[in-house]
Design a protein around this motif. Structure first.
Motif, short mmCIF file in Angstrom:
data_model
loop_
_atom_site.label_atom_id
_atom_site.label_comp_id
_atom_site.label_asym_id
_atom_site.label_seq_id
_atom_site.Cartn_x
_atom_site.Cartn_y
_atom_site.Cartn_z
N ASN A 238 40.99 31.79 49.04
CA ASN A 238 41.75 31.82 47.78
C ASN A 238 42.61 30.57 47.72
O ASN A 238 43.60 30.46 48.43
CB ASN A 238 42.64 33.07 47.71
CG ASN A 238 43.49 33.09 46.46
OD1 ASN A 238 43.12 32.53 45.42
ND2 ASN A 238 44.66 33.70 46.56
N SER B 295 46.06 37.08 43.68
CA SER B 295 44.74 37.62 43.31
C SER B 295 44.39 38.86 44.12
O SER B 295 43.68 39.74 43.63
CB SER B 295 43.66 36.55 43.50
OG SER B 295 43.58 36.15 44.86
N GLY C 111 41.25 38.83 51.22
CA GLY C 111 40.65 37.84 50.33
C GLY C 111 39.14 37.93 50.35
O GLY C 111 38.55 38.53 51.26
N THR D 262 35.75 35.27 49.24
CA THR D 262 35.30 34.00 48.69
C THR D 262 34.43 34.20 47.45
O THR D 262 34.22 33.25 46.68
CB THR D 262 34.51 33.20 49.73
OG1 THR D 262 33.36 33.97 50.15
CG2 THR D 262 35.37 32.88 50.95
N ASP E 184 35.28 35.64 44.90
CA ASP E 184 36.16 35.54 43.74
C ASP E 184 36.50 34.09 43.38
O ASP E 184 37.15 33.84 42.37
CB ASP E 184 37.47 36.30 44.00
CG ASP E 184 37.22 37.78 44.25
OD1 ASP E 184 36.25 38.31 43.69
OD2 ASP E 184 38.01 38.39 45.01
N MET E 185 36.06 33.13 44.22
CA MET E 185 36.41 31.73 43.99
C MET E 185 35.37 31.04 43.12
O MET E 185 34.20 31.41 43.11
CB MET E 185 36.54 30.98 45.33
CG MET E 185 37.54 31.55 46.29
SD MET E 185 37.89 30.45 47.68
CE MET E 185 36.32 29.77 48.08
#
Length: 230
Positions: free
Chosen positions: A47, A53, A84, A86, A88-89
């Motif tokens: 993130n 987020s 987190g 990845t 979502d990136m």
């Protein structure tokens, strides 16, 4: 008769004045202890833009030495969670790899606090205010577990906060801290080098934050037994 009245008033002031001053001085306390609850944020390889987020939780205990109405030294003990993903990136990792993590951390920190106003309740001549914003910075040690990985690193916490005196001893606070970790494994081993950068300061990108609402109680009168000399 007028001179006699003045003499009596002066004698009463000489006898009662120091006692009254001691009573006021006894309202200052040397220590402050309490705890708080809040939320956490994470910035790192999973993130890189939105701190909130994937918010987590934090709980903390605090102990302060109240040096003056402007200065305090705080010991903080935190426990919290971070996570987190990845996926979502917008950034694409090599080979389109995707990773997610879940971390539980434990932090011990020593911090310096500077109040912008003379914080307290009491004598008007000291210009004490029952509300004050403040800035803070210090040094900490964080241990964590992340999907089976156990790690530890030094951290540099820095941030801002605000305090409000509910009464002479009880304090309500809100504090936001950003914490730089000297490790790139806060999010686990899989995310220690997802971009295949073999060396360099840019690899150490793991930060986390705590936003905590606190309640604390002051104790140990600063001037419980004072000796005054003429």
């Amino acid at each position: 008769m007028q001179k006699r009245k003045i003499t009596i008033v002066l004698l009463l002031f000489a006898v009662l004045g120091p006692a009254c001053f001691r009573m006021q001085a006894q309202e200052d306390y040397r220590f402050d202890a309490g705890g708080g609850l809040g939320m956490t944020g994470y910035l790192g390889d999973a993130n890189m833009s939105n701190l909130w987020s994937n918010p987590g939780f934090d709980a903390m205990l605090l102990f302060r030495y109240l040096r003056s109405p402007r200065i305090a030294f705080k010991t903080g003990l935190y426990i919290g969670s971070l996570s987190g993903n990845t996926a979502d990136m917008t950034d694409v990792l090599p080979d389109q790899a995707q990773f997610k993590f879940s971390t539980t951390f434990y932090e011990l920190s020593e911090m310096f606090e500077f109040n912008f106003l003379n914080y307290g309740i009491g004598e008007k001549y000291r210009n004490l205010k029952r509300f004050s914003p403040y800035i803070t910075a210090g040094l900490g040690v964080t241990m964590w577990t992340s999907d089976g990985y156990l790690g530890a690193a030094f951290t540099i916490p820095l941030g801002v906060g605000a305090k409000f005196k509910i009464n002479r001893r009880l304090n309500l606070g809100l504090e936001f801290l950003m914490k730089k970790t000297f490790s790139d494994r806060l999010d686990g081993e899989n995310l220690s080098d997802p971009h295949l950068i073999k060396s360099g300061f840019a690899k150490n990108t793991d930060w986390y934050s705590t936003l905590s609402l606190t309640l604390s109680y002051e104790f140990s009168k600063r001037c419980a037994t004072c000796n005054y000399k003429e």
